[in-house]
Design an enzyme around this catalytic site. Structure first.
Site, PDB file in Angstrom:
ATOM      1  N   SER A   1       0.577  -0.880   0.022  1.00  0.00           N
ATOM      2  CA  SER A   1       0.141   0.059  -0.093  1.00  0.00           C
ATOM      3  C   SER A   1       1.293   1.292   0.079  1.00  0.00           C
ATOM      4  O   SER A   1       2.228   1.141   0.764  1.00  0.00           O
ATOM      5  CB  SER A   1      -0.647   0.029   1.203  1.00  0.00           C
ATOM      6  OG  SER A   1      -1.583   1.329   1.273  1.00  0.00           O
TER       7      SER A   1
ATOM      8  N   TYR B   1      -1.897   0.163  10.092  1.00  0.00           N
ATOM      9  CA  TYR B   1      -2.091  -0.858   9.077  1.00  0.00           C
ATOM     10  C   TYR B   1      -1.163   0.196   8.377  1.00  0.00           C
ATOM     11  O   TYR B   1      -0.064  -0.029   7.743  1.00  0.00           O
ATOM     12  CB  TYR B   1      -3.098   0.169   8.121  1.00  0.00           C
ATOM     13  CG  TYR B   1      -3.315   0.252   6.795  1.00  0.00           C
ATOM     14  CD1 TYR B   1      -3.986  -1.252   6.539  1.00  0.00           C
ATOM     15  CD2 TYR B   1      -3.380   1.139   5.786  1.00  0.00           C
ATOM     16  CE1 TYR B   1      -3.393  -1.974   4.838  1.00  0.00           C
ATOM     17  CE2 TYR B   1      -3.637   0.883   4.412  1.00  0.00           C
ATOM     18  CZ  TYR B   1      -3.366  -0.970   4.248  1.00  0.00           C
ATOM     19  OH  TYR B   1      -4.173  -0.866   2.534  1.00  0.00           O
TER      20      TYR B   1
END
Length: 283
Positions: A151, A164
């Site tokens: 990501s 995250y």
């Protein structure tokens, strides 16, 4: 095939394969001619995706498993690597670590401790366990490929969803470790960021509540299929973002020349006169 080259993948193992990016990648690899082992927790959804793979004329192996459980992962990988005559794929040429989750979008001091650690376990412990059990057999056969679905959160600071943010950064480092440790033995590793794809996860996020433009999942499928073919092996160790990169653009970057830390996670010097600069950028 050039000396030292790794053959194109014939089989793949995809985690988080029942929905969103994982399902699209699994079906895209089947369309590219690969047999696929599918890992996820939802047995019913796994069966449906497996049926879709078989409808494409490929072998599918549905393996219900929690990727954070060491024993379950070891058993699932063993089943996938079993001989075809025994119901397996005969080996795993491509590992796609796609299973992931995100924490509540709050700053760290408001985060729930249990949720925070569960996110890290899924996003880091899971890929570690899969690679730990898949890579040895790859190396024994002369090589293979690992794709971590990463990501943009792994490349910059975030004010919320710290688990995250931390986990995707750690996943980058984990992938780069595999590249450095295994490249001489035929291991090729890629950190692929899919952009902002419309999935159940992104649809639940406040930061995307007003988003109207999404990255087509087909771009990720195209990239992973190109990796599976061996077409991008020169980019092993790289962070790749499909919003900006295509297989063609990556090949052009390689042709223009790259350095040993191209697209790798780095701490950057403060400026050109930073005395720490050579140490930060030179290794």
């Amino acid at each position: 095939m050039a000396e030292g080259a790794v053959p194109a993948a014939r089989t793949a193992l995809v985690t988080g394969a029942t929905r969103g990016i994982g399902r699209a990648v699994a079906l895209g690899l089947a369309d590219a001619g690969l047999d696929v082992a599918l890992l996820a927790r939802d047995e019913a959804r796994l069966a449906r995706v497996a049926a879709e793979v078989r409808d494409r004329g490929r072998t599918a192996l549905a393996l219900p498993v929690d990727v954070t459980e060491p024993g379950a992962v070891a058993e699932a990988v063993a089943r996938a690597e079993a001989p075809v005559a025994d119901g397996g794929l005969g080996g795993i040429d491509l590992l796609v670590n796609n299973a992931g989750r995100i924490d509540t979008e709050v700053p760290l001091w408001e985060a729930d401790a249990d949720e925070w650690w569960q996110v890290v376990e899924t996003n880091v412990r899971g890929p570690f366990l899969l690679a730990r059990h898949v890579v040895p057999a790859m190396l024994a056969r002369g090589g293979g490929r690992v794709v971590d679905v990463n990501s943009g959160a792994g490349t910059h600071d975030m004010a919320v969803a710290s688990a995250y943010n931390v986990s995707k950064t750690a996943l980058l480092r984990l992938g780069h470790h595999l590249h450095v440790a295994g490249t001489g033995s035929g291991l090729r590793v890629f950190e692929v960021a899919p952009g902002t794809v419309a999935t159940d996860m992104t649809g639940s996020m406040a930061m995307h509540a007003d988003r109207t433009e999404w990255t087509p999942v087909e771009r990720t499928v195209e990239m992973v299929a190109a990796i599976a073919s061996g077409d991008l092996d020169a980019c092993s160790g790289w962070y790749v973002r499909v919003t900006h990169d295509t297989p063609s653009s990556l090949r052009k970057l390689v042709e223009t020349g790259t350095g040993p830390t191209s697209r790798h996670l780095r701490v950057l010097p403060a400026n050109g006169s930073d005395r720490l600069g050579p140490d930060l950028t030179g290794r």
